[in-house]
Write an enzyme that holds these catalytic residues in place. Sequence first.
Site, PDB file in Angstrom:
ATOM      1  N   ARG A 254      34.587  39.694  37.270  1.00 57.86           N
ATOM      2  CA  ARG A 254      35.414  39.977  38.433  1.00 57.86           C
ATOM      3  C   ARG A 254      35.337  38.789  39.393  1.00 57.86           C
ATOM      4  NH1 ARG A 254      37.336  43.504  35.853  1.00 57.86           N
ATOM      5  NH2 ARG A 254      37.795  45.664  36.461  1.00 57.86           N
ATOM      6  N   GLU A 283      43.601  38.421  44.035  1.00 65.23           N
ATOM      7  CA  GLU A 283      44.584  38.471  42.946  1.00 65.23           C
ATOM      8  C   GLU A 283      45.837  39.198  43.415  1.00 65.23           C
ATOM      9  OE1 GLU A 283      42.526  40.240  39.629  1.00 65.23           O
ATOM     10  OE2 GLU A 283      41.227  38.502  39.350  1.00 65.23           O
ATOM     11  N   HIS A 307      43.848  37.265  34.693  1.00 63.05           N
ATOM     12  CA  HIS A 307      43.170  38.555  34.532  1.00 63.05           C
ATOM     13  C   HIS A 307      43.786  39.358  33.376  1.00 63.05           C
ATOM     14  CE1 HIS A 307      40.531  41.567  36.924  1.00 63.05           C
ATOM     15  NE2 HIS A 307      40.456  41.813  35.620  1.00 63.05           N
TER      16      HIS A 307
END
Length: 340
Positions: A254, A283, A307
């Site tokens: 993360r 993000e 991601h």
Amino acid sequence: MSTATNHHIVVAQAEVFTSPLQFSAPPGINITQELYPNTTPDQVHERCRNATIIVLSYLRLDAIALSEAITPNLKFIAIAAVGTDSVDLEACRKRGIIVSNCPAANVESVSNHVMGMYFAARRNVIRMDRVVKDGNWFKNGHGPLVSGKMKDKNQELCLTCDEETVGILGYGSVGKKVAQLSKALGMKVLIAGRKGANGERTGTNIERTPFEEVLKQSTVLVVAVPRCPETMNLISTTEFQKMSCKAVLINISRGGIVDENALVQALKDRSIFGAATDVFGTEPASAENSPLLADGTTDLNLTTSPHLAWYADKTMENYLTTTPTNIRNFFLGSPTNLVV
């Protein structure tokens, strides 16, 4: 079995799934549902207000969204993902809201992505591709510019797999699979202990190397820990200073676990050889919100992806199977894959 006879399911991020989720309920329970392709933060309160069950992937549900004032009927949250940090779990505990996820659903795809990112960083694939396509393979007729991209700070050449020592931070399902793949490539593997702790053994007799030693010995450092207060900025300036100039760092966990400013500086100083990340502190990431994409980073040995390490048919099949099963088991009074 759930004491409620009527449930309203809100699927907040239906576009994540390649096929529609199929829900079923045992006799005596009626379900209605709303499907939204995507839900933005400003739409959460309105769309989830009548939900007894919310299905999401990475949508943020904070304490306000989880309050009785906003979601008075909410009983169950089905996270169609492995990570659970998008949901305020403490707020769920306080209200008695049950939360489930899809553990290990993405192990194959994420571990595969780790290996792809390793090769990209170690072999400097992105920068070499750019050099060739920009017509700079030979610069001013003085030999291959590409070869300079393969050298470390001490002008030593690139390592090969059999010379690598892989340090793994986080020995869950992904960490275990990365260890297996790394060993198959001839790499030495070290499993890191907790930061600040000495070497330790788990219940499965896995020997762990002290965190500081892993930093010093590793030529590849794989970050695969969950995001929580204890892991924020786990790798920052002090840690980079202890690493080898031959080291490559790979983050598929993360954003926020690796200090992005410190990583950029380490790459600029060439105190590490390269890095690859699938995750960002903010993000979607952009040059405006991420140091990793800001001006002056273009020529760094930094490989990025948006991601999507989890993205594969196998992962999707697991989500499409596990999420409805978790909901049905909640109806039956035996909830599975519980987080809270």
